[in-house]
Design a protein around this motif. Structure first.
Motif, PDB file in Angstrom:
ATOM      1  N   ARG A   1     -46.763  46.725   8.472  1.00 33.87           N
ATOM      2  CA  ARG A   1     -46.368  47.115   7.233  1.00 33.87           C
ATOM      3  C   ARG A   1     -47.015  47.945   6.630  1.00 33.87           C
ATOM      4  O   ARG A   1     -46.809  49.122   6.089  1.00 33.87           O
ATOM      5  CB  ARG A   1     -45.749  46.082   6.714  1.00 33.87           C
ATOM      6  N   PHE A   2     -48.615  47.571   6.667  1.00 31.80           N
ATOM      7  CA  PHE A   2     -49.676  48.561   5.931  1.00 31.80           C
ATOM      8  C   PHE A   2     -49.544  49.904   6.269  1.00 31.80           C
ATOM      9  O   PHE A   2     -49.562  50.612   5.630  1.00 31.80           O
ATOM     10  CB  PHE A   2     -50.905  47.553   6.024  1.00 31.80           C
ATOM     11  N   TYR A   3     -49.810  49.884   7.883  1.00 30.78           N
ATOM     12  CA  TYR A   3     -49.739  51.169   8.299  1.00 30.78           C
ATOM     13  C   TYR A   3     -48.688  51.956   8.227  1.00 30.78           C
ATOM     14  O   TYR A   3     -48.735  53.180   7.948  1.00 30.78           O
ATOM     15  CB  TYR A   3     -49.955  51.163   9.987  1.00 30.78           C
ATOM     16  N   GLU A   4     -47.309  51.455   8.117  1.00 29.28           N
ATOM     17  CA  GLU A   4     -46.110  52.081   7.778  1.00 29.28           C
ATOM     18  C   GLU A   4     -45.849  52.505   6.391  1.00 29.28           C
ATOM     19  O   GLU A   4     -45.414  53.590   6.233  1.00 29.28           O
ATOM     20  CB  GLU A   4     -44.898  51.185   8.313  1.00 29.28           C
ATOM     21  N   HIS A   5     -46.256  51.874   5.520  1.00 31.18           N
ATOM     22  CA  HIS A   5     -45.866  51.926   4.093  1.00 31.18           C
ATOM     23  C   HIS A   5     -47.372  52.170   3.319  1.00 31.18           C
ATOM     24  O   HIS A   5     -46.947  52.836   2.246  1.00 31.18           O
ATOM     25  CB  HIS A   5     -45.135  50.730   3.558  1.00 31.18           C
ATOM     26  N   ASP A   6     -48.334  51.442   3.251  1.00 32.11           N
ATOM     27  CA  ASP A   6     -49.413  51.627   2.248  1.00 32.11           C
ATOM     28  C   ASP A   6     -50.615  52.294   2.643  1.00 32.11           C
ATOM     29  O   ASP A   6     -51.507  52.108   1.958  1.00 32.11           O
ATOM     30  CB  ASP A   6     -49.555  50.141   1.931  1.00 32.11           C
ATOM     31  N   TYR A   7     -50.595  52.802   3.844  1.00 31.35           N
ATOM     32  CA  TYR A   7     -52.234  53.188   4.350  1.00 31.35           C
ATOM     33  C   TYR A   7     -52.469  54.280   3.564  1.00 31.35           C
ATOM     34  O   TYR A   7     -51.967  55.595   3.434  1.00 31.35           O
ATOM     35  CB  TYR A   7     -52.109  53.462   5.971  1.00 31.35           C
ATOM     36  N   ALA A   8     -54.003  54.126   3.016  1.00 29.39           N
ATOM     37  CA  ALA A   8     -54.807  55.409   2.404  1.00 29.39           C
ATOM     38  C   ALA A   8     -56.090  54.754   2.569  1.00 29.39           C
ATOM     39  O   ALA A   8     -56.057  53.450   2.553  1.00 29.39           O
ATOM     40  CB  ALA A   8     -54.208  55.760   1.150  1.00 29.39           C
TER      41      ALA A   8
END
Length: 413
Positions: free
Chosen positions: A51-58
């Motif tokens: 989910r972090f890679y899909e939605h929140d990654y930076a």
């Protein structure tokens, strides 16, 4: 660590949360008995990572845009979870590394090496993982200091009198495992730390085999440093933690140089960022750190005391069953043990044992388990090891026992 009410322990419901355990190996249901090397991951941790890679990654700490702010918030929240999990006094005492090995190397190079003179000593034990031997040897070779090892009995118990006798005016650091990855021995950390503190000697505890099995309270423990890895506590690989007393961390020079660990850079000189960022050069495994925070949530949802009770019950069953197999010798019979069973089966090579078990879908580890000096102590070049996790149950123990009996009969002719 937060003391939360524990729900009734339901191992079947827990197993169902681990997708890797649903597969078959060689046509048999997987029996995973290698958690001492690395644990499997619950769906909640896998989902958090994805989910972090899909939605929140930076990238973190470097952007004013919303995505970077979300990533930074998730990363920093994971640090707060780890702070709570080990009951650290401040989030600034929690440093993210790649693993326990890097955490120990950080202490060796940044804390201890500047303090060493020729003839100084670093005290460890004979039951160390190589990660708590080689870093000290490296700095010893550079400074003239030497490594001293306190003996272990043939039952797998640290000789406390001999340990105390090896503490002297030249001892500059004492480092030892909370739990032996080979013997399963739970060392008396309170007593060992007390012996060190009586002489004013700093202590590092290798907790890589402890945090997933036992409650950890670093404020109550009194050590100076604790190192552990995420992949052994149902989190991702590539992420570890070093906890250190803030006074030490603030006095230590950086371990690595690069981005984010600096305050101001010129070609003439550089000033350092504050702790913990001073020790976190470059872009970290952000998604892994976030997922590790979710692993903490998951462990706390099950309850570390409940995990300890379940594993202790399984260990008792496994010890009883394996002890009844003719020719099988358990290595390490300390009365206070965690869920590790290392053994040899007659004259059968450990790799042959593991290969035959794998044909039945049973995963154990063989070799020296990154503990060659300990194996030499017991006159072994290698051994077989079954290590338990929260998802194991009595059917796993029964499968292991039955398969080992078949191996013994096969080689008996």
């Amino acid at each position: 660590m937060v003391d939360r009410p524990e729900a009734a322990f339901d191992v079947a419901a827990i197993r169902a949360q681990f997708p890797a355990l649903r597969q078959q190996i060689n046509g048999r249901p997987l029996v995973y008995l290698d958690s001492g090397a690395s644990t499997q991951k619950p769906q909640a941790v896998i989902d958090a990572h994805a989910r972090f890679y899909e939605h929140d990654y930076a990238n973190i700490h470097r952007g004013v845009y919303e995505l970077s702010q979300r990533a930074t918030a998730a990363h920093d929240e994971a640090r707060r979870k780890l702070t709570r999990f080990i009951n650290a006094a401040s989030w600034r005492e929690v440093i993210f590394t790649r693993n326990a090995t890097e955490s120990i190397n950080l202490v060796a190079q940044s804390f201890l090496r500047p303090r060493l003179q020729p003839g100084d000593e670093i005290l460890v034990t004979e039951m160390e993982h190589h990660a708590n031997i080689v870093p000290w040897q490296l700095i010893g070779a550079a400074t003239g200091a030497r490594l001293v090892a306190a003996p272990v009995t043939l039952e797998g118990i640290l000789d406390l009198d001999a340990f105390a006798e090896r503490i002297n005016a030249r001892t500059r650091l004492i480092a030892f495992p909370w739990i032996s990855n080979v013997l399963g021995t739970i060392n008396p950390v309170d007593r060992l730390i007390e012996l060190a503190k009586d002489r004013g000697i700093p202590v590092l505890v290798d907790a890589a085999q402890a945090v997933q099995h036992l409650p950890v309270d670093v404020q109550g423990l009194g050590a100076d440093f604790i190192a552990f890895s995420g992949h052994k506590m149902y989190g991702p690989s590539g992420v570890g933690v070093l906890w250190g007393k803030l006074e030490h961390l603030e006095a230590m020079p950086p371990y690595q140089g690069g981005g984010d660990m600096i305050e101001h850079v010129t070609f003439e000189a550089t000033t350092w960022n504050e702790v913990p960022f001073k020790f976190e050069a470059g872009t970290p495994d952000i998604a892994g750190i976030v997922a590790l925070g979710h692993a903490v949530d998951w462990i706390e949802s099950v309850g570390i005391q409940a995990i300890a009770r379940h594993e202790a019950s399984l260990l008792a069953t496994a010890t009883r069953d394996l002890s009844q197999i003719e020719g099988l010798e358990i290595i390490g019979r300390a009365p206070d043990k965690a869920s590790v069973l290392t053994f040899k089966l007659g004259d059968i090579h450990p790799q042959d044992v593991a290969t035959m078990l794998d044909l039945e879908g049973i995963a154990i580890r063989t070799g020296h388990h990154c503990a060659m000096p300990l194996h030499a102590k017991f006159g072994l070049s290698g051994s077989a090891r079954a290590s338990l996790g929260v998802y194991n149950d009595e059917s796993d123990i029964a499968a292991l026992s039955l398969a080992l009996r078949r191996v013994a009969r096969t080689f008996a002719g």
